[in-house]
Write a protein that holds these residues in place. Sequence first.
Motif, short mmCIF file in Angstrom:
data_model
loop_
_atom_site.label_atom_id
_atom_site.label_comp_id
_atom_site.label_asym_id
_atom_site.label_seq_id
_atom_site.Cartn_x
_atom_site.Cartn_y
_atom_site.Cartn_z
N GLY A 90 0.80 -1.23 0.00
CA GLY A 90 0.00 0.00 0.00
C GLY A 90 0.83 1.27 0.00
N ALA A 91 2.14 1.16 0.08
CA ALA A 91 3.04 2.33 0.09
C ALA A 91 2.57 3.40 1.08
N ALA A 92 2.07 4.55 0.61
CA ALA A 92 1.68 5.64 1.52
C ALA A 92 0.62 5.18 2.52
N LEU A 93 -0.35 4.39 2.04
CA LEU A 93 -1.40 3.92 2.95
C LEU A 93 -0.80 3.01 4.03
N GLY A 94 0.14 2.16 3.62
CA GLY A 94 0.80 1.26 4.59
C GLY A 94 1.49 2.02 5.70
N ALA A 95 2.01 3.21 5.35
CA ALA A 95 2.74 4.00 6.34
C ALA A 95 1.83 4.77 7.29
N VAL A 96 0.56 4.94 6.93
CA VAL A 96 -0.33 5.75 7.80
C VAL A 96 -1.54 4.98 8.35
N THR A 97 -1.81 3.80 7.81
CA THR A 97 -3.04 3.11 8.22
C THR A 97 -3.03 2.66 9.69
N ASP A 98 -4.18 2.79 10.32
CA ASP A 98 -4.34 2.31 11.71
C ASP A 98 -4.41 0.78 11.74
N THR A 99 -4.68 0.17 10.59
CA THR A 99 -4.82 -1.28 10.53
C THR A 99 -3.51 -2.00 10.87
N PHE A 100 -2.38 -1.39 10.46
CA PHE A 100 -1.07 -2.01 10.71
C PHE A 100 -0.12 -1.01 11.36
N PRO A 101 -0.33 -0.73 12.66
CA PRO A 101 0.50 0.29 13.31
C PRO A 101 2.00 -0.03 13.27
N ALA A 102 2.35 -1.32 13.24
CA ALA A 102 3.78 -1.68 13.20
C ALA A 102 4.41 -1.18 11.89
N TRP A 103 3.60 -1.17 10.81
CA TRP A 103 4.14 -0.69 9.52
C TRP A 103 4.42 0.81 9.60
N ASN A 104 3.53 1.55 10.29
CA ASN A 104 3.74 3.01 10.45
C ASN A 104 5.10 3.23 11.12
N GLN A 105 5.30 2.50 12.21
CA GLN A 105 6.54 2.66 12.97
C GLN A 105 7.76 2.28 12.12
N THR A 106 7.59 1.18 11.36
CA THR A 106 8.68 0.73 10.49
C THR A 106 9.07 1.84 9.50
N PHE A 107 8.07 2.50 8.95
CA PHE A 107 8.35 3.58 8.00
C PHE A 107 9.16 4.69 8.66
N GLY A 132 -3.81 -3.82 -4.33
CA GLY A 132 -4.56 -4.76 -3.49
C GLY A 132 -4.66 -4.30 -2.05
N ALA A 133 -3.62 -3.65 -1.55
CA ALA A 133 -3.62 -3.21 -0.16
C ALA A 133 -4.68 -2.13 0.07
N TYR A 134 -4.84 -1.23 -0.91
CA TYR A 134 -5.90 -0.22 -0.79
C TYR A 134 -7.26 -0.90 -0.72
N LYS A 135 -7.41 -1.97 -1.56
CA LYS A 135 -8.68 -2.70 -1.61
C LYS A 135 -8.95 -3.37 -0.26
N VAL A 136 -7.93 -4.04 0.27
CA VAL A 136 -8.10 -4.80 1.52
C VAL A 136 -8.30 -3.86 2.72
N ILE A 137 -7.46 -2.83 2.82
CA ILE A 137 -7.50 -1.97 4.01
C ILE A 137 -8.72 -1.03 3.99
N LEU A 138 -9.05 -0.52 2.80
CA LEU A 138 -10.15 0.45 2.74
C LEU A 138 -11.47 -0.19 2.29
N GLY A 139 -11.41 -1.48 1.89
CA GLY A 139 -12.64 -2.22 1.60
C GLY A 139 -13.37 -1.79 0.35
N GLU A 140 -12.62 -1.29 -0.65
CA GLU A 140 -13.28 -0.86 -1.88
C GLU A 140 -12.32 -1.04 -3.06
#
Length: 191
Positions: A90-107, A132-140
């Motif tokens: 998800g690139a930018a989404l992966g870095a900010v999403t609440d779904t995967f806080p560990a990814w935010n920290q990793t970034f 695909g990550a946008y689809k999975v995380i945001l459900g659309e």
Amino acid sequence: MPTNLKESCRSVHGAHEVPRQDRRQFLKTLMVGGSAVGLTWLVPAVGPRAAGQTEALLLSCMDFRLVNQTARYMHSRKLTDKYDHIVLAGAALGAVTDTFPAWNQTFWDHIGVAIDLHKIHKVMLLDHRDCGAYKVILGEDFAKDPPKETAIHATQLRRLGKMIQEKYPALTVELLLMALDGTVEVISASS
Ligand SMILES: [Zn+2]
């Protein structure tokens, strides 16, 4: 092939070849202790820079379909071997999403390391369409509606870009969106 042409090919190739006996002797010399001449011969003319500084940190998605396209894009920007690279689904989404806080920290950890180790002065945030990550995380499935897809990526890219500039005002940030054919559009920082 006429004999004279064969001869001339052989001599052209031969000019660049090290005879087997010499190669063996060279390797033996190297194993025993090396020689300045031999070592110079081994060092590639163009290679990675010494540890110290580089231009940029790239954040991209993990999507296997765009690995080559991403490298090609960075090459077109004359940045081959000049960028650190962090990959999050998800690139930018992966870095900010609440779904995967560990990814935010990793970034954020990696931005810190890239600044400390390599003195980067630019962060390139590279999202891509049909993610695909946008689809999975945001459900659309945003790919069905390209303008809406552009808008949702722009929102996430701007959100992360703003966070980076607030934390590291000296860094420049690029917001980028790649299509599946590898073309990249620049997203403006303001809507
Ligand atoms: Zn993706």
